[in-house]
Design an enzyme around this catalytic site. Structure first.
Site, mmCIF file in Angstrom:
data_model
loop_
_atom_site.group_PDB
_atom_site.id
_atom_site.type_symbol
_atom_site.label_atom_id
_atom_site.label_comp_id
_atom_site.label_asym_id
_atom_site.label_seq_id
_atom_site.Cartn_x
_atom_site.Cartn_y
_atom_site.Cartn_z
ATOM 1 N N HIS A 218 0.721 -1.181 -0.101
ATOM 2 C CA HIS A 218 -0.023 0.019 -0.147
ATOM 3 C C HIS A 218 0.752 1.294 0.043
ATOM 4 C CE1 HIS A 218 0.509 0.844 4.485
ATOM 5 N NE2 HIS A 218 0.566 -0.474 4.561
HETATM 6 N N1 UDP Z 1 -3.244 -6.376 8.836
HETATM 7 C C1 UDP Z 1 -4.622 -6.883 9.059
HETATM 8 N N2 UDP Z 1 -5.462 -7.067 7.999
HETATM 9 C C2 UDP Z 1 -4.947 -7.086 6.687
HETATM 10 C C3 UDP Z 1 -3.676 -6.472 6.598
HETATM 11 C C4 UDP Z 1 -2.894 -6.183 7.760
HETATM 12 O O1 UDP Z 1 -5.214 -6.919 10.065
HETATM 13 O O2 UDP Z 1 -5.553 -7.515 5.671
HETATM 14 C C5 UDP Z 1 -2.678 -5.973 9.986
HETATM 15 C C6 UDP Z 1 -1.650 -6.412 10.226
HETATM 16 O O3 UDP Z 1 -1.563 -7.864 11.045
HETATM 17 C C7 UDP Z 1 -0.864 -5.564 11.112
HETATM 18 C C8 UDP Z 1 -1.238 -4.219 10.530
HETATM 19 O O4 UDP Z 1 -2.518 -4.353 9.958
HETATM 20 O O5 UDP Z 1 -1.126 -5.581 12.504
HETATM 21 C C9 UDP Z 1 -0.355 -3.470 9.677
HETATM 22 O O6 UDP Z 1 -1.112 -2.376 9.086
HETATM 23 P P1 UDP Z 1 -0.566 -1.613 7.737
HETATM 24 O O7 UDP Z 1 0.009 -2.580 6.851
HETATM 25 O O8 UDP Z 1 -1.800 -0.837 7.343
HETATM 26 O O9 UDP Z 1 0.329 -0.306 8.384
HETATM 27 P P2 UDP Z 1 1.997 -0.322 8.531
HETATM 28 O O10 UDP Z 1 2.444 -1.367 9.211
HETATM 29 O O11 UDP Z 1 2.451 -0.385 7.263
HETATM 30 O O12 UDP Z 1 2.164 1.255 8.897
#
Ligand code: UDP
Length: 364
Positions: free
Chosen positions: A210
């Protein structure tokens, strides 16, 4: 009586605040003299990116919802700043707790500090050095006005020391996202749907993407997906699609029978799939932490990371954003020759308790 306002705004925040809220509730049940208010900025507002996490992670209804979602970075920052200032003037706490690196983290720390309210940053001090990512700007600005840094790694501590932060403001406590992972692991569940019934443990991949650098240009998004398909030997690939990625993906018209595009999954379902996957391909930060602790091979489609411990001690490798670089990494996963998790200090499921102990000692 100490009053703490806890801020959450977007998906990766919810896993980070849940254990802090639970630790506050435990303290209250033990008769400690503290109160907390949970404020949802509304940055992510649809059920699959927000509401489901409150239910699954047992987070109470927020005391306030600022409705600050939608729009550009600036529009969102401005809307949250204005609404959170009002919230703070009506319900002035002793301390505002922000987590992670999203727009809400930045906007709420600024609003609080300008009203001379102390700020605690959970996951403070981490740096990628890459200012092309909004998250890095959010981290830098937030940390420049934070009073209490709750850190996840020695690397974060070192970054803060180098920036001249006094030792007594750095609290090395571990990772609240891992508190949630460990607490919820017994509840992980297979998602509903036919595709998931046919998955064999360790015989499929999970991917998430994303970041603007990966998904905003249709050509490069297509080239990366082609490289993933070419390197995974026809195994099923489950791709829960972030709202940011969905539009561009539709335009590509990809048609591969083993690539399964699904809606964003609940936390328990997503991590069920990750835990049993052969490997994970991602550009998320949080996912590299979770895969490390679950000892699942992970390749990160970024040129840098603010979480180097997931590479040194975890199961993560940085591939970069050039699809041509992916193949050797996927070959290693396919051959079962991946490094193993070695343990990351203080990622033990007890971080939120340590945070609340520090806060009680300072404020209660
Ligand atoms: N996650 C979730 N469902 C999904 C994809 C990710 O629950 O379909 C969770 C994942 O386990 C983690 C979090 O979302 O705890 C990560 O979020 P994201 O990738 O949006 O943010 P980033 O970590 O990149 O800031």
């Amino acid at each position: 009586m100490a009053i703490f306002t806890v801020v959450a705004g977007a998906r990766p925040n919810f896993m980070k605040i849940a254990p802090i809220i639970h630790a506050f509730q435990k303290s209250q049940a033990e008769g400690k003299n503290l109160q907390f208010r949970l404020v949802h900025t509304g940055q992510h507002y649809d059920k699959k990116m927000s509401g489901d996490f409150f239910e699954q992670l047992n987070i109470p209804e927020p005391n306030a919802n600022l409705g600050g979602g939608g729009g550009t970075q600036a529009e969102q920052t401005a809307a949250i700043l204005v609404a959170f200032e009002k919230e703070l003037m009506e319900n002035r706490p002793d301390l505002v707790i922000v987590v992670g690196d999203v727009t809400s983290t930045l906007a709420c720390s600024i609003a609080a500090k300008k009203l001379q309210i102390d700020v605690a940053h959970v996951e403070g001090g981490i740096r990628s050095g890459d200012l092309s990512m909004p998250e890095e700007i959010n981290r830098m600005v937030t940390d420049s006005i934070t009073d209490h840094f709750f850190t996840t790694s020695e690397i974060a501590n070192t970054n803060l020391r180098k920036a001249g932060v006094a030792e007594e403001r750095i609290h090395f406590v571990g990772n609240t996202m891992i508190d949630t992972l460990m607490a919820q692991m017994p509840r992980f569940k297979k998602p509903e749907g036919e595709i998931f019934d046919h998955l064999e443990p360790k015989e499929y991949f999970v991917m998430t993407m994303h970041r603007p650098a990966n998904v905003d240009q249709e050509n490069s998004l297509k080239a990366m997906i082609d490289a993933i398909l070419a390197g995974t030997g026809g195994l099923p690939i489950i791709f829960p699609v972030h709202p940011r990625t969905a539009k561009n993906l539709q335009n590509l018209g990809i048609n591969a029978p083993n690539l399964h595009l699904v809606e964003p999954l609940g936390y328990l379902e997503f991590n069920y799939l990750v835990k049993n996957a052969k490997g994970v391909i991602t550009d998320s930060g949080g996912v590299t932490e979770e895969t490390s602790v679950m000892n699942v091979p992970c390749v990160t489609l970024r040129d840098n990371t603010e979480r180097a411990e997931t590479i040194h001690l975890g199961t993560n490798e940085l591939v970069g954003t050039d699809p041509k670089k992916l193949k050797p990494f996927l070959d290693k996963i396919m051959a079962g020759e991946w490094k193993h998790y070695q343990g990351i200090p203080l990622w033990d499921g007890k971080t939120a308790e340590r945070i609340v102990d520090v806060l009680e000692a300072q404020y209660a």
